[in-house]
Design a protein around this motif. Structure first.
Motif, short mmCIF file in Angstrom:
data_model
loop_
_atom_site.label_atom_id
_atom_site.label_comp_id
_atom_site.label_asym_id
_atom_site.label_seq_id
_atom_site.Cartn_x
_atom_site.Cartn_y
_atom_site.Cartn_z
N UNK A 1 53.72 50.61 40.45
CA UNK A 1 53.83 51.70 39.47
C UNK A 1 53.24 51.41 38.05
N UNK A 2 53.58 50.01 37.56
CA UNK A 2 53.09 49.27 36.31
C UNK A 2 51.60 49.36 36.70
N UNK A 3 50.89 48.67 37.86
CA UNK A 3 49.55 48.89 38.15
C UNK A 3 48.78 50.11 37.88
N UNK A 4 49.65 51.15 38.54
CA UNK A 4 49.19 52.62 38.54
C UNK A 4 49.08 53.09 36.90
N UNK A 5 50.01 52.92 36.45
CA UNK A 5 50.11 53.38 34.76
C UNK A 5 48.99 52.54 34.10
N UNK A 6 48.90 51.58 34.34
CA UNK A 6 47.91 50.50 33.59
C UNK A 6 46.38 51.06 33.83
N UNK A 7 46.12 51.36 35.24
CA UNK A 7 44.78 52.00 35.56
C UNK A 7 44.59 53.33 34.74
N UNK A 8 45.81 53.87 34.76
CA UNK A 8 45.31 55.47 34.24
C UNK A 8 45.05 55.34 32.61
N UNK A 9 45.89 54.36 32.33
CA UNK A 9 45.85 54.24 30.56
C UNK A 9 44.96 53.40 30.05
N UNK A 10 44.15 52.56 30.78
CA UNK A 10 43.13 51.50 30.49
C UNK A 10 42.10 52.11 29.78
N UNK A 11 41.26 51.60 29.03
CA UNK A 11 40.19 52.38 28.27
C UNK A 11 38.87 52.13 29.23
N UNK A 12 37.61 52.53 28.89
CA UNK A 12 36.53 52.59 29.80
C UNK A 12 36.17 51.17 30.28
N UNK A 13 36.56 50.26 29.45
CA UNK A 13 36.34 48.82 29.92
C UNK A 13 37.26 48.20 30.58
#
Length: 294
Positions: free
Chosen positions: A84-96
């Motif tokens: 879930x951390x990886x999932x939320x991380x992908x959703x919250x990461x910027x364009x880079x």
């Protein structure tokens, strides 16, 4: 293809997290046992006294009372946490693909809340009741399966979800603080000492250990309330988590909220080092870059 790769990464993250969680739980369980015992009400016992008395009356195996519940729960918990951390991380990461500290905190909070509902509350409630029962002259639970059946029979499904609110608060805070501290320190080290290079296991272990230390002192009061709410006597003593916290504060003093700090500190420092090191190495072995927690 992209969807398949995402699915593979999710499965890899789940497998690596679950394996790391099981290994860490088994290695560090005696510290969890001592921490839980020291947080119950009644006679105050120090860590050494608890170990000495347990080994004397129950043998060395007594320090592993309730261990199976935690190993199984910790395995599921760590798998869910990293997934879930990886999932939320992908959703919250910027364009880079970069994640700011506040967004990392939010991703960790989401991961912690999710793991609390799916895995942590049932496994820790059962573990806590087994430990509480084991110190009685005539324990009523014969092991994980018998204990779980008896708890459900006596209290219903709600019996293994005792203390859900403080567990959600603790796990949310745990993951938010731990992941943010780990990710921030890792970025600092990679950006200064080893730019563009993977970190060796010794450094990963050290960073994970520091993340564990920070986590302990910031979330300890939530852990104490969680343990009290999951004890065998909780229903007779506390109306809810807030009432529990109020009684601890007024009857036992502020410092009681940090009862069990030493064994929990030992466990989470080791836990942070073990989990992140095992996780990253497994991710490397099964074909990922090991950057899932960066």
């Amino acid at each position: 293809m992209a969807k398949t790769q995402k699915g593979d990464k999710a499965l890899h993250s789940l497998f690596a997290g679950a394996t790391a969680g099981a290994i860490e739980a088994f290695i560090t369980y005696p510290t969890e046992f001592v921490k839980t015992r020291s947080q119950f009400g009644g006679k105050k016992e120090g860590p050494i006294a608890i170990i000495r008395e347990t080994v004397k009356t129950k043998g060395f195996g007594g320090l592993y009372s309730g261990c199976t519940a935690l190993v199984v729960g910790n395995s599921v918990k760590a798998g869910v946490r990293f997934l879930t951390y990886d999932y939320f991380k992908r959703k919250l990461s910027d364009s880079e693909g970069k994640l700011s500290a506040p967004r990392s905190l939010l991703a960790g909070l989401g991961a912690g809340m999710t793991e609390a509902v799916i895995a942590v509350t049932p496994s820790e409630t059962i573990k806590t009741k087994l430990i509480d029962d084991a110190k009685r002259p005539n324990p009523q639970y014969r092991g994980l399966i018998h204990g779980t059946v008896q708890i459900v029979k006596q209290e219903g499904i709600a019996g293994i979800y005792r203390g859900l609110f403080p567990v959600m608060m603790r796990q949310g805070a745990n993951s938010a603080v731990r992941f943010t501290t780990y990710a921030t320190l890792k970025q600092v080290v990679q950006g200064t000492a080893r730019p563009g290079q993977p970190l060796p296991s010794a450094i990963t272990f050290g960073i994970g250990g520091i993340a564990g230390l920070v986590t302990v002192y910031t979330t300890m009061p939530l852990d104490v309330v969680k343990t009290r709410m999951q004890s065998l006597s909780a229903r007779a003593q506390y109306r809810n988590s807030f009432h529990c916290a109020y009684r601890i504060f007024t009857e036992e003093g502020l410092l009681k909220f940090w009862a069990g700090t030493t064994p929990r500190l030992t466990r989470l420092v080791l836990s942070g080092g073990i989990v992140f090191t095992v996780y990253e190495n497994i991710m490397k072995v099964i074909g990922n870059s090991g950057e899932e927690t960066s």
